[in-house]
Design a protein around this motif. Structure first.
Motif, mmCIF file in Angstrom:
data_model
loop_
_atom_site.group_PDB
_atom_site.id
_atom_site.type_symbol
_atom_site.label_atom_id
_atom_site.label_comp_id
_atom_site.label_asym_id
_atom_site.label_seq_id
_atom_site.Cartn_x
_atom_site.Cartn_y
_atom_site.Cartn_z
ATOM 1 N N MET A 45 0.791 -1.253 0.051
ATOM 2 C CA MET A 45 -0.040 -0.112 0.084
ATOM 3 C C MET A 45 0.993 1.177 0.060
ATOM 4 O O MET A 45 0.730 2.234 -0.666
ATOM 5 C CB MET A 45 -1.081 -0.059 1.148
ATOM 6 N N ARG A 48 2.164 1.371 -3.692
ATOM 7 C CA ARG A 48 1.252 2.005 -4.612
ATOM 8 C C ARG A 48 0.948 3.679 -4.360
ATOM 9 O O ARG A 48 0.557 4.073 -5.243
ATOM 10 C CB ARG A 48 -0.033 1.176 -4.482
ATOM 11 N N GLN A 49 0.744 3.834 -3.099
ATOM 12 C CA GLN A 49 0.523 5.248 -2.778
ATOM 13 C C GLN A 49 1.608 6.186 -3.149
ATOM 14 O O GLN A 49 1.152 7.287 -3.744
ATOM 15 C CB GLN A 49 0.271 5.228 -1.347
ATOM 16 N N GLN A 130 -5.238 11.761 -0.060
ATOM 17 C CA GLN A 130 -5.031 10.473 -0.548
ATOM 18 C C GLN A 130 -5.536 9.361 0.436
ATOM 19 O O GLN A 130 -5.731 9.804 1.562
ATOM 20 C CB GLN A 130 -3.778 10.275 -0.952
ATOM 21 N N ILE A 132 -7.790 5.277 0.816
ATOM 22 C CA ILE A 132 -8.477 4.372 0.117
ATOM 23 C C ILE A 132 -10.265 4.595 0.152
ATOM 24 O O ILE A 132 -10.497 4.958 1.383
ATOM 25 C CB ILE A 132 -8.104 2.892 0.638
ATOM 26 N N ASP A 141 -12.936 -1.547 -4.025
ATOM 27 C CA ASP A 141 -11.888 -0.583 -3.180
ATOM 28 C C ASP A 141 -10.837 -0.107 -4.397
ATOM 29 O O ASP A 141 -10.155 -0.926 -5.131
ATOM 30 C CB ASP A 141 -10.941 -1.676 -2.130
ATOM 31 N N LEU A 143 -7.576 3.041 -4.746
ATOM 32 C CA LEU A 143 -6.546 3.892 -4.133
ATOM 33 C C LEU A 143 -6.691 5.163 -4.754
ATOM 34 O O LEU A 143 -6.211 5.109 -6.012
ATOM 35 C CB LEU A 143 -5.158 3.129 -4.145
ATOM 36 N N SER A 162 -7.330 7.584 -9.539
ATOM 37 C CA SER A 162 -7.694 6.429 -8.598
ATOM 38 C C SER A 162 -7.234 5.039 -9.310
ATOM 39 O O SER A 162 -7.278 4.926 -10.368
ATOM 40 C CB SER A 162 -8.952 6.350 -8.225
ATOM 41 N N LEU A 165 -7.830 -1.926 -6.559
ATOM 42 C CA LEU A 165 -7.129 -2.752 -5.785
ATOM 43 C C LEU A 165 -7.425 -4.347 -6.043
ATOM 44 O O LEU A 165 -7.107 -4.824 -5.469
ATOM 45 C CB LEU A 165 -7.284 -2.609 -4.285
#
Length: 478
Positions: A45, A48-49, A130, A132, A141, A143, A162, A165
């Motif tokens: 996470m 990816r963020q 930012q 989820i 879901d 991100l 976005s 996921l």
């Protein structure tokens, strides 16, 4: 009755150890798997963020150029180029909240209020958001990042980007099942290893338990064969020594009972025969009557001495005889013993030679006198006519040594280990008229004072020496 084996099985140390091992294995692997999964999820996470943040930053610069020049066509091209159906969604909004361009027009045309979409309200207030959230009109879901587009201090618009996921969740689910499968295999392997280790630990313990039960049932002398060098092996060795000792004590007990029965039966039988003879007419002959009465008196005295010695030895062995603790003058005590045996020595034509130092020690004077009398009586008994008994006493370090040496035949090697045993009669020709308990009582009295008594033979025909070693300082007396 049918539940008994199950109850025994669950109460066994093997089951308890195995259950403990398996519980610890399950706990350890579960905690480790949980930590790995949580760490992997958090790392993905974060990665990816960070990627989403970098992409949105780069796109916002490109879009800022197009918005500043009011070239909406370039905005659409950029959005369509970098947006991907179902995976990456790009939306560009004007400062007044109008949707300028989107990579998902079929969905977005159904949205009436973009301010309710997560992150949008804050983005229009010049704050990047930012996190989820669910899709705009879907349940998957995603991100997202909502970033204000600035140029020269002026808000040109808002970019919301976005990514889904779903793919990650599918991969993560695959990883979870893989880890669970690995955990199951690990648990099975650990269970097999635990079973092996548990049996190795429980088997000798169960053997020792059965061994102790057999000893409790009176089966002494058995031996455990446990070839381990650890604490379990040491415990098995101690149990073996205990078994040997108990077997020896049981044999001593049986021999003691047999000896007591024999020693008691002889005087009782003699008294019974004598009384029977007197009742059958021997009392009418004065000379025969007097001899029978004397025999009965002698046997009764012998029986009384035997019972007294048995009670004395029993109390000493049980430790219920409380010994006094006084200052004892050794020379005076030995003189009392010699005076008490003076008549006996004269009748046996045995002299005495004393070499006793003036020494004081702590102990029970009457019990020590009894021990000295028994040892002196033994020396006189085995001395030949016109011989001497030598008594010497001296201090050696923190102990007192008292030696009784006779001039008899000495002690054979076969008799030496047994002379302090009750009723030992290896050589009946030397037994005399005693009860056979004198030296056993003397040993117990000396040991109760914290000392020791030993015997040595001076050679064939040169007598024997009995040495009593006593501590000078007082010790706890029993």
């Amino acid at each position: 009755m049918s539940l008994s084996p199950i109850r025994i099985r669950w109460n066994s140390i093997h089951t308890k150890l195995l259950a403990s091992y398996l519980a610890l294995t399950a706990l350890g692997t579960s905690v480790l798997a949980g930590y790995i999964l949580m760490s992997f999820h958090a790392y993905f996470m974060r990665s990816r963020q960070a990627d989403l943040d970098a992409w949105s930053t780069a796109l916002s610069e490109t879009l800022a150029d197009a918005l500043e020049e009011n070239k909406l066509e370039r905005v659409n091209v950029t959005v369509q180029r970098y947006g991907a159906p179902e995976t990456i969604t790009l939306r560009v909004f004007a400062p007044d909240g109008r949707l300028l361009s989107t990579s998902a027009p079929d969905i977005d045309r159904q949205v009436t209020n973009w301010l309710e979409v997560p992150g949008m309200r804050e983005a229009f207030k010049n704050k990047m958001m930012q996190g989820i959230a669910k899709g705009v009109l879907t349940k998957d879901d995603r991100l997202y990042v909502a970033r204000p587009i600035y140029r020269n201090g002026r808000l040109l618009g808002v970019l919301r980007m976005s990514i889904t996921l779903k793919q990650f969740q599918r991969q993560f689910q695959t990883i979870i099942w893989t880890i669970l499968g690995t955990l199951v295999l690990t648990f099975i392997l650990c269970a097999a290893i635990s079973e092996y280790l548990t049996r190795n630990i429980a088997r000798p313990i169960q053997a020792m338990c059965n061994f102790a039960i057999r000893m409790g049932g009176g089966h002494f002398g058995d031996k455990l064969n446990i070839g381990q060098g650890d604490e379990v092996g040491q415990l098995a060795a101690e149990l073996n020594r205990m078994s040997v000792r108990l077997a020896s004590l049981d044999n001593e007990r049986r021999a003691f009972l047999a000896s007591v029965s024999h020693e008691l039966r002889t005087p009782v039988s003699n008294v019974f025969v004598t009384l029977e003879a007197l009742s059958n007419g021997a009392a009418e002959e004065p000379e025969l009557r007097d001899r029978f009465i004397q025999t009965a008196q002698d046997e009764t005295k012998r029986l009384s001495r035997l019972i007294h010695d048995l009670l004395d030895l029993g109390r000493l062995e049980a430790g219920i005889t409380a010994l006094e603790q006084q200052t004892v003058k050794l020379k005076s005590l030995i003189n009392r013993a010699v005076q008490a045996m003076e008549t006996r020595m004269k009748s046996s034509s045995v002299g005495i030679n004393l070499d006793v130092a003036d020494i004081e020690l702590q102990g029970d004077p009457e019990r020590l006198l009894q021990a000295f009398l028994n040892v002196l009586d033994n020396a006189i008994k085995f001395s030949g006519p016109n011989s001497k008994v030598f008594i010497c006493a001296y201090k050696e370090s923190s102990e007192v040594m008292v030696k009784f040496r006779d001039q008899g035949l000495g002690i054979t090697d076969s008799d030496m280990p047994h002379i302090f045993e009750q009723f030992y009669t290896a050589d009946r020709s030397r037994k005399g008229s005693g009860t056979g308990l004198g030296l056993a009582i003397a040993r117990r009295i000396v040991e109760a004072h914290g000392g020791s008594i030993t015997a040595t033979s001076n050679g064939k025909g040169q007598g024997a020496t009995l040495t009593i070693c006593l501590p000078l300082e007082s010790r706890s007396l029993v």
